[in-house]
Design an enzyme around this catalytic site. Structure first.
Site, mmCIF file in Angstrom:
data_model
loop_
_atom_site.group_PDB
_atom_site.id
_atom_site.type_symbol
_atom_site.label_atom_id
_atom_site.label_comp_id
_atom_site.label_asym_id
_atom_site.label_seq_id
_atom_site.Cartn_x
_atom_site.Cartn_y
_atom_site.Cartn_z
ATOM 1 N N VAL A 195 17.980 -15.901 5.724
ATOM 2 C CA VAL A 195 17.405 -16.067 4.389
ATOM 3 C C VAL A 195 17.123 -14.715 3.758
ATOM 4 C CG1 VAL A 195 15.481 -17.019 3.073
ATOM 5 C CG2 VAL A 195 16.430 -18.306 4.994
ATOM 6 N N ASP A 198 -0.799 -8.717 -2.089
ATOM 7 C CA ASP A 198 0.633 -8.530 -2.367
ATOM 8 C C ASP A 198 1.171 -9.696 -3.193
ATOM 9 O OD1 ASP A 198 3.018 -7.207 -2.364
ATOM 10 O OD2 ASP A 198 3.620 -7.824 -0.354
#
EC number: 2.7.11.22
Length: 568
Positions: free
Chosen positions: A10, A126
């Site tokens: 991925v 984040d």
């Protein structure tokens, strides 16, 4: 980890990679984060242990769900629920921004998830588009808690913080070690503008450039942050720009088309003083969510989406049922490719049919393109596969294919350039970029006949003339060959034999006549198996021409000839 089948890569980053896998027992699709060897790198070990610790105590519908943790050969493996779509994918598909209602639904869930973390004294640190997943039903899930941590105790300072610069608050840029939940609120303000406009709000190329972007829009830093800036050795010899109020370009001037509620929400999140930024609960009570009863209405809708995702994740154990449900969900976009064998025996009534299914990675790319077409509806209707997208051979290298179930010939995936298909499409808010129709292309190639002349001939020219001459010549040859092949053997006519060579026949005329017979006979040699007599006739005629007129054939020569029946 042996119970998981690897379906492909991925993504990968500085600390490891994420793989798409299937549980061999239940058939459930999961995402496995594979860290680098943690025993060799202390930073990798610290990040892995931090994410494991936090996600074990955080369970919320808007946070990615950690299913399992294991360690094998000095590596940590984290098993998550699989969600392959992010807000960053939407922004790539819609470079002019997302639809207003879509942003409302996304942002409502983002603030919900961040608020849940803050209620447990955990800051994410984040928040950015690629760390916000979106399920097929439209449920938003925060992921990547590698930089998240609990709030520091009084007197404790934070260290080792590294995150994407565009979403960093001013206190992080100047090196303040006593920051808090307000850094996530700042990222929300950057995110809401980017989702609506399609471009990052403060795209700084360095920390000092990032501060310049912020100050030209929001004004000067607070005195504490200015002091920290000049004490930071990273900025030694650099001075902050002094921005006057008249020189600043506020959000309402930079984005005059945005609604007032959006500007108000963004300005609250982007307050230059972190102590004056609101909490998540305050943001959810803002007019951006409360107008027209959106918050109450969408809360009920969100519960239905969550229940739908829960049903989709609880797959049956029988592979046949799982395959049937998957095929039903794909619909028309995953039709079987049918290839007819044109070289089959014409005596067989039905031509041979080969069924070839697309690869797993192709289906996933198709799914992303289809989900983009339903972005305005927030994926309420699920996902229909297609589109596009390109597939690398590396992605397919780890895919395990069951050849016993799919004996058909495997067709390699094709890479299509969507920009070449629709270069002028403006994929603005809610608009969908063009997607190539593969069936149209296949139909065009299938019925394209290079020997069929167009209805209107092209303008006269040397190249057109050569092409037309070549085509017509080839067409004539094809027709001639077809006639020769279809010419019946019973109609093959042999040259007539003259038993009576008259004495007045001249030698030259005899030779010319027999030469024509030889040419005609040579044409018929490939079609007829009956022996030719032209060569014998030529030999006899040449003998007659040398011996003189009136010389009859010898008895031996006549005995060698086969008996022929003459038709009068």
């Amino acid at each position: 980890m042996e119970k998981y089948e690897n379906l492909g890569l991925v993504g990968e980053g500085s600390y490891g990679m994420v793989m798409k896998c299937r549980n061999k027992d239940s058939g459930r699709i999961v995402a496995i984060k594979k860290f680098l060897e943690s025993d060799d790198d202390k930073m990798v070990k610290k990040i892995a242990m931090r994410e494991i610790k936090l996600l074990k105590q955080l369970r919320h519908e808007n946070l990615v769900n950690l299913l399992e943790v294991c360690k094998k050969k000095k590596r940590w493996y984290l098993v998550f629920e699989f969600v392959d779509h992010t807000i960053l994918d939407d922004l790539k598909l819609f470079p002019n921004g997302l639809d207003y209602q879509v942003v409302q639904k996304y942002l409502f869930q983002i603030i919900n998830g961040i608020g849940f973390c803050h209620s447990h004294n955990i800051i994410h640190r984040d928040i950015k588009p690629e760390n916000i997943l979106v399920s097929q039903s439209g449920v938003v899930k925060l992921c990547d808690f590698g930089f998240a941590r609990t709030l520091a105790a009084p007197g404790e300072v934070y260290t080792d913080y590294v995150a994407t610069r565009w979403y960093r608050a001013p206190e992080l840029l100047v090196g303040d070690v006593k920051y808090g939940k307000a850094v996530d609120i700042w990222a929300i303000g950057c995110l809401v503008i980017e989702m609506l406009m399609g471009q990052p709000l403060f795209p700084g190329e360095s920390d000092i450039d990032q501060l310049h972007h912020i100050m030209t829009c929001l004004g000067n830093l607070i005195p504490r942050h200015q002091e920290l800036f000049y004490k930071n050795p990273v900025f030694a010899g650099v001075r902050l720009p002094e921005v006057k109020d008249a020189e600043a370009e506020p959000l309402e001037s930079r984005y005059p088309k945005l609604p007032e509620a959006v500007i108000s929400l963004a300005k609250k999140c982007l307050h230059i003083d972190p102590d004056k930024r609101p909490f998540c609960a305050d943001l959810l009570r803002h007019d951006f969510f409360q107008m027209d009863g959106f918050a109450e209405r969408f809360s009920q809708e969100l519960q239905l989406k969550i229940e739908k995702d829960a049903r989709n994740n609880s797959l049956p154990k029988k592979s046949q049922n799982r395959k049937k449900e998957k095929d039903d969900a794909l619909g028309e976009e995953r039709k079987t490719l049918v290839v007819q064998d044109t070289n089959a025996d014409p005596k067989i009534k039905d031509s041979k049919v080969f069924k070839v299914k697309g690869s797993k990675i192709d289906v996933e790319k198709m799914e992303k393109g289809s989900r983009a077409s339903n972005a305005n509806c927030l994926h309420d209707n699920g996902t229909n596969h297609k589109g596009l997208a390109s597939t690398s051979l590396r992605d397919c290298s780890n895919v395990n294919i069951d050849h016993s179930r799919n004996p058909g010939t495997a067709i390699p995936p094709l890479t299509h350039n969507l920009s070449a298909v629709a270069p002028g499409i403006n994929a603005g808010m809610g608009t969908i970029p063009g997607v190539q129709n593969y069936r149209v292309d296949e139909k065009t190639k299938k019925y394209c006949n290079p020997f069929v002349k167009p209805n209107q001939p092209p303008p006269a020219g040397i190249y057109n003339m050569n092409v037309s001459t070549s085509v017509s010549g080839e067409k004539y040859l094809l027709q001639a060959n077809k006639k020769r092949k279809e010419y019946p053997k019973a109609d093959v006519r042999l040259p007539e034999l003259n038993y009576n060579h008259l004495p007045e026949l001249r030698a030259l005329e005899g030779i010319a006549r027999n030469s024509r017979l030889i040419k005609k006979e040579n044409k018929c040699l490939s079609e007829s198996r009956i022996p030719s007599l032209a060569a014998i006739d030529l030999h006899v005629s040449s003998v007659a021409s040398h011996q003189g007129a009136g010389s009859p054939l010898s008895d031996d020569s006549e005995a060698d000839l086969p008996r022929m029946e003459h038709q009068h």
